[in-house]
Design a protein around this motif. Structure first.
Motif, short mmCIF file in Angstrom:
data_model
loop_
_atom_site.label_atom_id
_atom_site.label_comp_id
_atom_site.label_asym_id
_atom_site.label_seq_id
_atom_site.Cartn_x
_atom_site.Cartn_y
_atom_site.Cartn_z
N ARG A 233 0.82 -1.21 0.00
CA ARG A 233 0.00 0.00 0.00
C ARG A 233 0.86 1.27 0.00
NH1 ARG A 233 -5.20 0.46 1.14
NH2 ARG A 233 -5.21 -1.65 2.02
N THR A 234 1.88 1.31 0.85
CA THR A 234 2.71 2.52 0.94
C THR A 234 3.48 2.75 -0.36
OG1 THR A 234 2.95 2.23 3.33
CG2 THR A 234 4.56 3.65 2.23
N SER A 237 1.08 4.10 -2.90
CA SER A 237 0.68 5.46 -2.59
C SER A 237 1.75 6.46 -3.02
CB SER A 237 0.42 5.59 -1.08
OG SER A 237 0.06 6.91 -0.74
N ARG A 252 -5.15 2.12 -7.05
CA ARG A 252 -5.30 1.64 -5.68
C ARG A 252 -6.43 0.63 -5.54
NH1 ARG A 252 -4.03 7.56 -2.80
NH2 ARG A 252 -1.97 7.75 -3.79
N ARG A 255 -5.58 -3.25 -5.92
CA ARG A 255 -4.95 -4.05 -4.85
C ARG A 255 -5.96 -5.06 -4.28
NH1 ARG A 255 -3.57 -2.54 -0.43
NH2 ARG A 255 -1.67 -3.73 -0.16
#
Length: 255
Positions: A233-234, A237, A252, A255
């Motif tokens: 996720r990071t 982002s 996003r 995912r």
């Protein structure tokens, strides 16, 4: 600047100690996660700001490499940072000279890679202040030199069990991105998709973001199409930060 013959690591340590701030040191210890089990466990701080460290490094720019090596073995964070700032400055001067000193560049790049492998470049700010400026800059424009770092060293770094070596490996590719070449980042980033540490996710996402901003947004988008579904996720982002909101949302959602 203290001359090459006069500068000593003891002088550097003393100059930094004069600037120590216990309250700032305590705050830095918390910020850099030095508690038990945290990524910076055991790191010690004086409480010296980065501009202050850079000022001291400028004063002692002539410190011999043996003195830099001794500073890098210090348990104190700002002392190691100062050593790296001195090393970066020395590499920059060797690169800027009218008759470029490639032998010095090779020696400094090898010295830096050895320090990385010995665990001397061991926090994210130390990595980010030096990896692309020395190792990346060397690999971007190397010359034939026995034992000098080569591109395969980046592969070894990103495969290392050591968090900081992996971050150095991907951060070194920033030098290529600044020069308009995204190939090293695109080659290494897929190997870090399953990395267990958030600090590698942030660095990899940052380099992917710079790929889109500095080199070719299409290359970033192609990477995201192929890999967004399995990116941490990071990392995702950071990589999509400069894209339009609807594109960020679409990637996003994968995912």
């Amino acid at each position: 600047m203290v001359s090459t013959t006069d500068a000593t690591p003891e002088q550097v340590r003393a100059a930094l100690a004069e600037l120590a701030d216990p309250a700032r040191a305590a705050a830095s210890a918390r910020f850099f996660k030095t508690g038990p089990g945290e990524y910076g466990e055991g790191d010690a701080f004086l409480g010296v700001t980065v501009p202050q460290v850079r000022s001291v490094a400028k004063r002692f720019a002539g410190l011999p490499l043996d003195g830099v090596r001794r500073l890098l073995s210090s348990a104190v964070h700002e002392v190691r940072l100062c050593a790296l700032v001195i090393l970066v400055g020395r590499f920059d001067r060797a690169s800027r000279r009218r008759a470029r000193d490639d032998a010095e560049r090779a020696r400094l790049a090898s010295f830096y890679l050895d320090a990385v492998r010995r665990g001397r470049v061991d926090n994210w700010d130390l990595v980010d202040a030096s990896a692309d400026r020395i190792l990346g800059a060397w690999l971007l424009d190397p010359v034939a030199a026995p034992g000098a770092p080569a591109m395969h060293d980046l592969d070894e770094l990103v495969a290392s069990p050591d968090l900081w070596q992996r971050r150095v490996g991907i951060m070194a590719t920033f030098a290529f991105l600044k020069a308009g070449d995204g190939a090293p980042t695109l080659r290494l980033a897929p190997r870090l998709l399953s990395d267990p540490h958030d600090l590698v996710h942030t660095a990899t996402g940052w380099m992917l973001r710079e790929l889109g901003a500095r080199v070719d947004r299409g290359e970033l988008e192609a990477f995201l199409e192929a890999n967004a579904a399995r990116m941490p996720r990071t990392m995702l982002s950071y990589a999509t930060e400069h894209l339009p909101a609807e594109e960020r949302a679409r990637y996003r959602a994968m995912r």
